[in-house]
Design an enzyme around this catalytic site. Sequence first.
Site, PDB file in Angstrom:
ATOM      1  N   ARG A 141      31.696  25.753  51.707  1.00 20.30           N
ATOM      2  CA  ARG A 141      31.794  27.457  52.249  1.00 20.30           C
ATOM      3  C   ARG A 141      31.583  28.211  50.020  1.00 20.30           C
ATOM      4  NH1 ARG A 141      37.396  28.942  49.574  1.00 20.30           N
ATOM      5  NH2 ARG A 141      37.917  30.498  51.352  1.00 20.30           N
ATOM      6  N   HIS A 181      35.028  37.673  50.177  1.00 19.35           N
ATOM      7  CA  HIS A 181      35.807  37.290  48.241  1.00 19.35           C
ATOM      8  C   HIS A 181      35.980  38.043  47.412  1.00 19.35           C
ATOM      9  CE1 HIS A 181      36.712  32.420  46.922  1.00 19.35           C
ATOM     10  NE2 HIS A 181      36.868  33.529  45.927  1.00 19.35           N
ATOM     11  N   GLU A 227      42.064  34.819  50.876  1.00 19.89           N
ATOM     12  CA  GLU A 227      43.067  35.611  49.676  1.00 19.89           C
ATOM     13  C   GLU A 227      43.497  36.908  50.017  1.00 19.89           C
ATOM     14  OE1 GLU A 227      43.108  33.686  46.280  1.00 19.89           O
ATOM     15  OE2 GLU A 227      43.055  31.159  46.903  1.00 19.89           O
ATOM     16  N   ASN A 248      45.046  27.877  50.344  1.00 19.70           N
ATOM     17  CA  ASN A 248      43.698  27.615  49.668  1.00 19.70           C
ATOM     18  C   ASN A 248      45.388  27.334  49.013  1.00 19.70           C
ATOM     19  OD1 ASN A 248      41.626  28.215  50.468  1.00 19.70           O
ATOM     20  ND2 ASN A 248      41.643  30.377  49.226  1.00 19.70           N
ATOM     21  N   TYR A 271      47.026  25.356  45.096  1.00 23.49           N
ATOM     22  CA  TYR A 271      46.557  25.322  43.088  1.00 23.49           C
ATOM     23  C   TYR A 271      48.137  24.914  43.136  1.00 23.49           C
ATOM     24  CZ  TYR A 271      42.103  27.063  43.743  1.00 23.49           C
ATOM     25  OH  TYR A 271      40.907  27.482  44.243  1.00 23.49           O
ATOM     26  N   GLU A 279      40.480  25.990  49.614  1.00 20.56           N
ATOM     27  CA  GLU A 279      40.162  25.924  48.149  1.00 20.56           C
ATOM     28  C   GLU A 279      41.474  25.090  47.878  1.00 20.56           C
ATOM     29  OE1 GLU A 279      40.434  29.671  45.869  1.00 20.56           O
ATOM     30  OE2 GLU A 279      38.733  29.839  47.408  1.00 20.56           O
TER      31      GLU A 279
HETATM   32  C1  FCB Z   1      41.767  31.110  44.647  1.00 19.71           C
HETATM   33  C2  FCB Z   1      40.284  31.946  44.364  1.00 19.71           C
HETATM   34  C3  FCB Z   1      39.043  31.312  44.056  1.00 19.71           C
HETATM   35  C4  FCB Z   1      39.287  30.847  42.294  1.00 19.71           C
HETATM   36  C5  FCB Z   1      40.716  29.725  42.022  1.00 19.71           C
HETATM   37  C6  FCB Z   1      40.981  29.210  40.863  1.00 19.71           C
HETATM   38  O1  FCB Z   1      42.759  32.378  43.808  1.00 19.71           O
HETATM   39  O2  FCB Z   1      40.398  32.365  45.670  1.00 19.71           O
HETATM   40  O3  FCB Z   1      37.857  31.892  44.009  1.00 19.71           O
HETATM   41  O4  FCB Z   1      39.194  31.743  41.667  1.00 19.71           O
HETATM   42  O5  FCB Z   1      41.621  30.648  42.889  1.00 19.71           O
END
Ligand code: FCB
Length: 486
Positions: A90, A134, A179, A309, A311, A387
């Site tokens: 990607r 992006h 995003e 995505n 985290y 992500e």
């Molecule tokens: C996301 C982004 C990616 C990267 C990660 C850690 O928000 O899409 O580009 O910076 O965080």
Amino acid sequence: MTAVRPDIAPKQAPEATRFPTGFVWGAATAAYQVEGAAAEDGRTPSIWDTFSRTPGKVRNGDTGDIAADHYHLYRDDVALMKRLGLKAYRFSISWSRVQPTGRGPAVERGLDFYRKLVDELLEAGITPVATLYHWDLPQELEDAGGWPQRVTADRFADYAAIMAGALGDRVGTWTTFNEPWCSAFLGYGSGVHAPGRTEPASALRAAHHLNLAHGRAIEVLRGQLPAAVQTSVTLNLHQVRPLTASAADADAARRIDAVGNRIFTGPMLRGEYPEDLIADTRHLVDWSRLVQDGDLAAISRPVDVLGVNYYTPTLVSTPPEGSGDTRNDGHGASDHSPWPGSEHVSFHLAEGKERTAMNWSIDPNGLYSLLMDVTRDHPGLPLMVTENGAAFDDYVSPEGRVEDPERIAYLHGHLDAVQRAVADGADVRGYFLWSLMDNFEWAYGYSKRFGAVYVDYASQRRIPKASAHWYADVIRRHGLPPTGPA
Ligand code: FCB
């Protein structure tokens, strides 16, 4: 038959380690974060070039001028992906590389880079997954008003047509935006991302025009692409949780869910803006004028797959009047809120959880819940984790190795969460690790390393970290390895 020694037998039952057939194993990057070659072959500045040159905006004054030099090293990088066994890559396209002014005809030299990259990937048996945007708007379009201006959505549809014409049928999945929440609210609200504006009303207008641009681009792509090529958008859906069971905290969670998530999923997947979002923000924008006839029909054109995505979760409360830290939302410090209309909401870090180098708490259950929540709210929608990953303070040992057991544990936990969600009915088609390699982490510059591959920026040498080898093993098995003794 060989007897399995109990002391080395996998902890999970073999079925539990299975991902669906065809589940795609990938890794992700983004143009400004890895390409470099900022002024080569006709590329003009994007808002990130301008922003990173503005003193005080990016840590250490870092820029993406050289980054991981992927523009020159892409052949080696694809060879490395092949060695790791990746099934998909990607990447994103730099708009100002292929259409420098954001208008008019494309620059062939710019397109050539992506043609060569895609050739190389296909040759290696790796499916290209391309994101059109992006975060790197051509600076000229920002000078003309940027995303708060409706005309930027028209420009984006033209750009989508250029890319569909140049590469359309050779890419497996086209993603319109990565995003859009960050583009709208970090770019125009808190100003911690390019273009660094701090205008709450403009941030909301930007969100609508990003939605509109998405819908227009989907129409263009669908009109030009073969049916087998998929269309998509990637959202950073916040996994919002109230701090306590109080009604006030439930309201904080509802508000952040509205302006963080449903402002995109509402129009895109249901064809409407949520009423509570409109109520929370009507003092800032006149939605009845912002959203024109036909916009919602355009925005809600179906996508084949939704990228998510993830985290870390987002823990919120409504603090008593005048107290609380309203800025600790993990998106970077600013005196301006990226949550228009809900500036008073307070953000918290979960107690007792381990954290990454971003100070984000590690919580794989957040990914499980997110996938299950989307599945509940939008039954049957195919999902892709586009992500997931973590930054840690990696370094090269005297023996030349990078040991990153924390990243392996992070990935293991989150892949296990994906697997549980699949077992419980979520239609997850693939997983893309963020990131293939260390890169320019936006306002943090090169200080945060998210890669499975270490990049020595001085020599541009790539060193696969222990996590890269671990991930290669996962791909080979099409499942998680045993965790071993605790
Ligand atoms: C996301 C982004 C990616 C990267 C990660 C850690 O928000 O899409 O580009 O910076 O965080």
